[in-house]
Write a protein that holds these residues in place. Structure first.
Motif, short mmCIF file in Angstrom:
data_model
loop_
_atom_site.label_atom_id
_atom_site.label_comp_id
_atom_site.label_asym_id
_atom_site.label_seq_id
_atom_site.Cartn_x
_atom_site.Cartn_y
_atom_site.Cartn_z
N SER A 1 9.08 -12.67 -0.99
CA SER A 1 7.73 -13.20 -0.91
C SER A 1 6.80 -12.30 -1.72
CB SER A 1 7.30 -13.22 0.56
OG SER A 1 5.91 -13.10 0.69
N ASP A 2 5.83 -12.90 -2.38
CA ASP A 2 4.85 -12.08 -3.10
C ASP A 2 3.46 -12.39 -2.57
OD1 ASP A 2 3.39 -10.53 -4.78
OD2 ASP A 2 3.67 -11.78 -6.55
N SER A 3 3.08 -11.69 -1.49
CA SER A 3 1.79 -11.95 -0.85
C SER A 3 1.19 -10.64 -0.39
CB SER A 3 2.01 -12.87 0.36
OG SER A 3 0.87 -12.86 1.21
N PHE A 4 -0.04 -10.34 -0.83
CA PHE A 4 -0.65 -9.12 -0.28
C PHE A 4 -1.04 -9.33 1.17
CE2 PHE A 4 -5.22 -9.29 0.50
CZ PHE A 4 -5.67 -10.40 -0.21
N ARG A 5 -1.21 -10.58 1.57
CA ARG A 5 -1.59 -10.85 2.97
C ARG A 5 -0.44 -10.52 3.93
NH1 ARG A 5 -6.15 -13.08 3.80
NH2 ARG A 5 -7.43 -13.62 2.02
N LEU A 6 0.78 -10.78 3.48
CA LEU A 6 1.93 -10.44 4.32
C LEU A 6 2.38 -9.00 4.07
CD1 LEU A 6 4.06 -13.72 4.12
CD2 LEU A 6 2.29 -13.08 5.77
N HIS A 7 1.92 -8.40 3.00
CA HIS A 7 2.28 -7.02 2.64
C HIS A 7 1.44 -6.02 3.45
CE1 HIS A 7 3.83 -4.02 -0.23
NE2 HIS A 7 2.61 -3.62 -0.51
N THR A 8 0.28 -6.50 3.94
CA THR A 8 -0.69 -5.59 4.54
C THR A 8 -0.54 -5.54 6.05
OG1 THR A 8 -2.21 -6.12 2.73
CG2 THR A 8 -3.16 -5.05 4.69
N ASP A 9 0.21 -4.55 6.55
CA ASP A 9 0.29 -4.34 7.99
C ASP A 9 -0.75 -3.29 8.37
OD1 ASP A 9 2.01 -2.82 6.34
OD2 ASP A 9 3.10 -2.06 8.06
N ILE A 10 -1.26 -3.44 9.56
CA ILE A 10 -2.39 -2.59 9.99
C ILE A 10 -1.86 -1.51 10.91
CG2 ILE A 10 -4.65 -2.56 11.13
CD1 ILE A 10 -4.65 -4.23 8.55
N ASP A 11 -1.78 -0.31 10.39
CA ASP A 11 -1.26 0.82 11.17
C ASP A 11 -2.24 1.98 11.26
OD1 ASP A 11 1.40 -0.01 11.86
OD2 ASP A 11 1.95 0.19 9.75
N GLU A 12 -3.00 2.19 10.19
CA GLU A 12 -3.79 3.42 10.08
C GLU A 12 -5.24 3.08 9.75
OE1 GLU A 12 -1.75 5.73 7.15
OE2 GLU A 12 -0.12 6.23 8.55
N LYS A 13 -6.06 4.11 9.84
CA LYS A 13 -7.49 3.93 9.60
C LYS A 13 -7.77 3.24 8.26
CE LYS A 13 -11.81 6.55 9.36
NZ LYS A 13 -12.46 7.88 9.37
N GLU A 14 -7.06 3.66 7.21
CA GLU A 14 -7.33 3.11 5.87
C GLU A 14 -7.05 1.61 5.83
OE1 GLU A 14 -5.42 5.87 6.38
OE2 GLU A 14 -7.17 7.12 5.99
N ASP A 15 -6.11 1.17 6.67
CA ASP A 15 -5.76 -0.26 6.66
C ASP A 15 -6.90 -1.12 7.19
OD1 ASP A 15 -3.18 0.55 5.85
OD2 ASP A 15 -2.50 0.72 7.92
N LEU A 16 -7.78 -0.52 8.00
CA LEU A 16 -8.88 -1.32 8.56
C LEU A 16 -9.82 -1.80 7.46
CD1 LEU A 16 -9.72 0.70 11.80
CD2 LEU A 16 -8.05 -1.13 11.48
N VAL A 17 -9.86 -1.06 6.35
CA VAL A 17 -10.67 -1.50 5.20
C VAL A 17 -10.22 -2.88 4.75
CG1 VAL A 17 -11.15 -1.05 2.75
CG2 VAL A 17 -11.16 0.85 4.39
N GLU A 18 -8.90 -3.06 4.66
CA GLU A 18 -8.38 -4.35 4.21
C GLU A 18 -8.79 -5.47 5.15
OE1 GLU A 18 -6.93 -4.10 1.26
OE2 GLU A 18 -7.24 -1.94 1.50
#
Lengths: 218, 218
Positions: free
Chosen positions: B168-185
């Motif tokens: 799959s080529d999707s940034f939406r499925l690539h982006t798991d939320i684990d850390e503070k920086e991920d909350l930006v996404e």
């Protein structure tokens, strides 16, 4: 492993790739000296050109300083990224794809998917609020504003001009290579020149305590 | 802003979403206390369920402890992620989509694109070598092996069984939320319950020295 048909471009598109040949990618200075960073940046540019060329776009490298590249049109513009890109876009009669030179995971399929999306402008967001690529169909009515939270700025600029917006959904176009952690993505998902550069420079993946990082053996 | 047609699933697919209701997302402990992390994890699960439901899949939440959810089938399995998922996959007669509960940027379009890709198994890679979703058509011949560089392990497992692989080529499925920086996404690209949770908890974007981060005002 990709398996999508590639529609052929039905209108001419000029792809512009901003490039900094001298002392690029300074956030990788902890791992690579200046000469290596310059070679790495050029390898990433190779990969982006290969991906874009696969879609049938014309290509122009917009370089911040003297640079030549056999078989590729190069324009040197020493001004800032926004000034040079906005002049380039405004002077084009065809749709313009702005695509960054540090997207070595890009494939023809990912770029083509972006070019097929509807919208007066189509954005490929980068990690951390950036904008990794912009397909500008409305070349008269849009301008770029890079740096900082550029994705949100670009959405606002489009909205202020009444332009419709498309969003690319590709982790390959989302993944720009700026920092040490990003090299993990390239060593896992890359297939081109820049991965080969890293491997030939002694970089490999290192799994430690369940986290994946990179190490260099010279 | 998405604009792709959504083909309808032509075979039944069961989507299984592993979920940890108690003390999840400990890498966000610097920002959210346990009660908040539990509410946030549930909001992310909501968003994933909404995206998956939009594709027509049946859904099963595979919970590590007692959990109920109106309108959704929940199976409690206190064993480890790999054991519980592998039993689930092996006992299914239909193709199985394994999708993580911390992908709040997921959309029906992104999930559907994954389900349409060819391959005995289709992987949605996560950042840092993880595997955020796996669509297993070959339920008899594949098993999962999460943790560490799971993406590379999964590619190897598929190869050892002679299975064809799709990516799959999707940034939406690539982006798991684990850390503070991920909350930006999530604050930039999210549109669902988990973004609302963050905003109602006082989180917002902060742009400082050209970098985008998050701040919390309580």
């Amino acid at each position: 492993m990709g398996n999508r048909a590639q529609p052929i471009l039905c209108v001419p598109v000029i792809a512009v790739i901003p490039f900094k040949p001298v002392n690029p990618k300074t956030r990788l200075s902890c791992l690579l000296d200046q000469r290596e960073r310059e070679a790495f940046a050029e390898a990433m540019l190779d990969d982006v050109i290969t991906a874009v060329r696969g879609t049938g776009c014309d290509i122009c490298v917009l370089s911040t300083s003297s640079y030549s590249r056999p078989g590729t049109r190069v324009v040197v513009d020493e001004r800032g990224l926004n000034e040079s890109l906005n002049d380039f876009i405004a002077s084009s009669s065809d749709p313009v794809l702005v695509i960054m030179a540090d997207l070595p995971l890009a494939t023809p399929e990912a770029v083509n998917d972006m070019l097929q999306r509807e919208g007066d402008v189509v954005f490929a967001p980068g990690r951390g609020g950036g904008t990794n690529a912009i397909f500008v169909r409305a070349v008269r009515d849009f301008h770029v504003d890079y740096y900082g939270a550029s994705f949100l700025k670009h959405v606002r600029i489009a909205g202020e001009s009444g332009l419709s917006i498309g969003i690319s959904d590709s982790f390959r176009l989302h993944t720009d290579i700026d920092e040490k952690e990003d090299l993990v993505e390239l060593l896992i998902h890359g297939k081109g020149e820049s991965r080969r550069f890293l491997e030939s420079s002694g970089f490999s993946l290192k799994v430690e305590k369940g986290r994946v990082g990179v190490e260099r053996v010279q």
